[in-house]
Structure formats: C-alpha cells, structure tokens
Scaffold this motif. Structure first.
Motif, short mmCIF file in Angstrom:
data_model
loop_
_atom_site.label_atom_id
_atom_site.label_comp_id
_atom_site.label_asym_id
_atom_site.label_seq_id
_atom_site.Cartn_x
_atom_site.Cartn_y
_atom_site.Cartn_z
N ARG A 88 0.25 -2.60 -3.51
CA ARG A 88 -1.09 -2.98 -4.00
C ARG A 88 -1.94 -3.55 -2.88
N MET A 89 -1.35 -4.37 -2.03
CA MET A 89 -2.08 -4.99 -0.92
C MET A 89 -2.57 -3.92 0.07
N VAL A 90 -1.69 -2.99 0.45
CA VAL A 90 -2.05 -1.96 1.41
C VAL A 90 -3.08 -1.01 0.83
N LEU A 91 -2.91 -0.66 -0.44
CA LEU A 91 -3.87 0.24 -1.09
C LEU A 91 -5.26 -0.39 -1.15
N LEU A 135 -5.94 7.48 -2.82
CA LEU A 135 -4.49 7.69 -2.95
C LEU A 135 -4.22 9.07 -3.55
N GLU A 136 -3.44 9.86 -2.84
CA GLU A 136 -3.04 11.16 -3.35
C GLU A 136 -1.63 11.13 -3.94
N THR A 139 6.17 5.01 0.31
CA THR A 139 5.34 5.77 1.23
C THR A 139 4.08 6.17 0.50
N LEU A 140 2.94 6.03 1.16
CA LEU A 140 1.65 6.35 0.56
C LEU A 140 1.01 7.52 1.30
N VAL A 141 0.50 8.48 0.54
CA VAL A 141 -0.28 9.58 1.12
C VAL A 141 -1.73 9.36 0.72
N LEU A 142 -2.57 9.11 1.71
CA LEU A 142 -3.98 8.80 1.47
C LEU A 142 -4.85 9.91 2.08
N ARG A 143 -6.03 10.05 1.53
CA ARG A 143 -6.97 11.04 2.05
C ARG A 143 -8.32 10.39 2.21
N ARG A 144 -9.00 10.75 3.31
CA ARG A 144 -10.36 10.28 3.50
C ARG A 144 -11.30 11.19 2.72
#
Length: 307
Positions: free
Chosen positions: A277-280, A290-291, A301-306
């Motif tokens: 939650r903190m990193v997101l 967040l994908e 592990t988090l997969v993020l997209r710009r």
C-alpha cells in the motif's frame, strides 16, 4: 566465474569466514536488516519462525569484513524500523560453507518460462524454458528469493503481451547477479543497462551476462540509481526493473515516472506484502497505474504502467 574458480580463489585467500545473523525480527523490519547484511555479506538468507511469526536474517562474510560499514547500516535500520536487535556471529569453515551453499542451490523452475541452473549442475537440454546460469551465493539474485522470482514471473507475462515488441529501452536498477537483465536481454534481444551501487555486483553481473551469451547486450555500470548521468541519458525507458527495497522505491517514484516512456512498464520488487500500500500510494501520486500484483510468499511484486 565458475564455481571451481571461485573455490580456488577462496582456497588461495584462506579467509576465515563467519555466519552473522539476527533473530526474532518482525516482518516489517526484515528488508532493512537484510539490506544491512547485504552490504558486507555475499550470501544472505531469511527464514520465518512460524511458531513466533518472527524472522531470522543471516549472512556469511569474511570474519570482521566491513565492520564499520555494517555498524552504520545497522544504526540506520534501527532508526528507520524502531527495532533494535543484537547481531550474533559464529565462525564457519570456508570449505564447509562452500559445500553447503553448493548443495542447497539446485536447479529452479520459475514460472512457466525460466530455469535457473547453478554452474555446478551439468548442462542438459531444456525444452520450453529459458536457462539462466548462475553461481551460488555470489551476488543477490539467484532466483531463490521471493522478490527475484516475482520479477521473473512478472516479466514473463509482460514479454508475452502484444506490447512487448515496443520494449526497446531497458533498465535494471539494483541488478545484483544480473539475472533480470539477462532474462530481458535473452528474451527480447535488446540491450539492457544494468546498474548497482556495489562494485562486486557490477563485476559479477557482467561475468554472468558473458557466461549466458548476452555479454554484448547487457551493460553493467556502477551507479546510484537515477542520480547517475548515464541512467538519465538513457531516458525514456520502456521497461524498468527495480528489485530494491520499499522505502528506496518510494523515494524513486518521481524519477521513475519521469524516466518511463508513456505506456512504459515498471516491475518493482523487494517489498513485503505489508508494504504494498505504501509503495503503490507513492507511485499513484505520480500518475502510475497498477497492472498486476504478484505475491511470492511474504514478498510482493508490482507491475506498474505509466499512463
């Protein structure tokens, strides 16, 4: 560097080794104390005591190596986490430690697409999986840690997506053994800039890349993240790996959002499930979406997209 060569160098040096560890750590404190040991120990492991729901973090180093650096890292870990624990140590025979390390590091199938093979295991033909060869315990990123496994599983899914053909500029922050950079270079046949703040990791990552046939695609560089001018010069990146720690990931959120190309993908790891939650929140404030979230035991592990 092969396991035999490493063993020979150890024998010539004849450095006495010791195991250092912390017991009874709360889960939230594990990343900081693990990072502290990684500054002076080439091999670090974590274990959970299910009975007490606490953690043990231990590493192996040359006896007394980096005492001053370790003391500073531990003081920072205690300040950030509010946890004070005693560092314990005991001598260990070099040959015995090496044998145990080799014995405990076998082939690992990760996700649907990868197999990590230590150099002491004979080569054999492998169908349907990409083989990544590594030495046991040389630098962080052998595939045993949940954060590394999560990154490989996440990348496998990203690489299967139709958008993967647009992944041209690739960056691996905190490369360690170089395992993620090698996987990306092998899979996408694109050059990868792999950086780390530890000179030893930079050398090992480059050696591993050559051993895996991607030495011309993986460029290892000593760099402190986005502060390095070569890292900034490579912007914008289509794919960024950052397998570091939760707090540094938060502090890098702004730089990441600037460094990613529109529609670019970031794979973030090194954080516990309790820190997601903190990193997101830090990255959403910078327009990241967040994908996918992939749990690997206590790690995520988090997969993020710009956008």
């Amino acid at each position: 560097m092969s396991r035999d060569v490493y063993a020979q160098r150890q024998a010539r040096r004849a450095d006495p080794l010791e195991t250092v560890w912390f017991d009874a750590l709360p889960e939230a404190a594990v990343p900081m104390f693990e990072a502290a040991l990684l500054r002076v120990c080439p091999s670090v492991a974590i274990f959970r005591d299910e009975a007490t729901d606490t953690w043990r973090v231990e590493g192996v180093r040359a006896r007394g190596a980096g005492d001053e650096e370790l003391a500073g890292a531990l003081a920072l870990a205690a300040l950030v986490t509010g946890v004070t624990v005693e560092l314990q140590a005991e001598p260990v025979e070099a040959e015995g430690w090496l044998a145990r390390t080799v014995a405990s590091f076998g082939e690992q199938e990760i996700g649907a697409g990868y197999l990590v093979r230590p150099t002491h295991v004979p080569d054999r033909r492998m169908y349907g999986r990409m083989v990544l060869k590594l030495d046991a315990g040389i630098a962080f990123g052998s595939g045993e840690h949940g954060s590394t496994r999560g990154c490989l599983v996440a990348f496998d899914r990203v690489a299967r997506d139709a958008r993967a053909r647009r992944l041209r500029r690739l960056l691996d922050l905190g490369t360690g053994s170089g395992i993620l950079a090698m996987a990306a270079a092998k899979r996408l046949r694109r050059p990868v800039l792999a950086t780390d703040i530890e000179p030893w990791s930079v050398r090992v990552a480059q050696d591993n890349a050559k051993m895996n046939g991607v030495g011309k695609l993986v460029r290892s560089r000593l760099a402190d993240g986005w502060k390095d001018r070569h890292v900034r010069a490579g912007r914008p990146y289509d794919l960024v790996f950052a397998n570091i720690l939760a707090r540094p990931l938060c502090s890098m959120a702004k730089d990441l959002s600037i460094g990613l190309a529109p529609g670019g993908t970031a794979i973030l790891a090194g954080l516990l499930g309790t820190q997601v939650r903190m990193v997101l929140a830090a990255h959403r404030r910078r327009g990241m979406v967040l994908e996918r979230r992939l749990p690997q035991g206590a790690w995520a592990t988090l997969v993020l997209r710009r956008k």
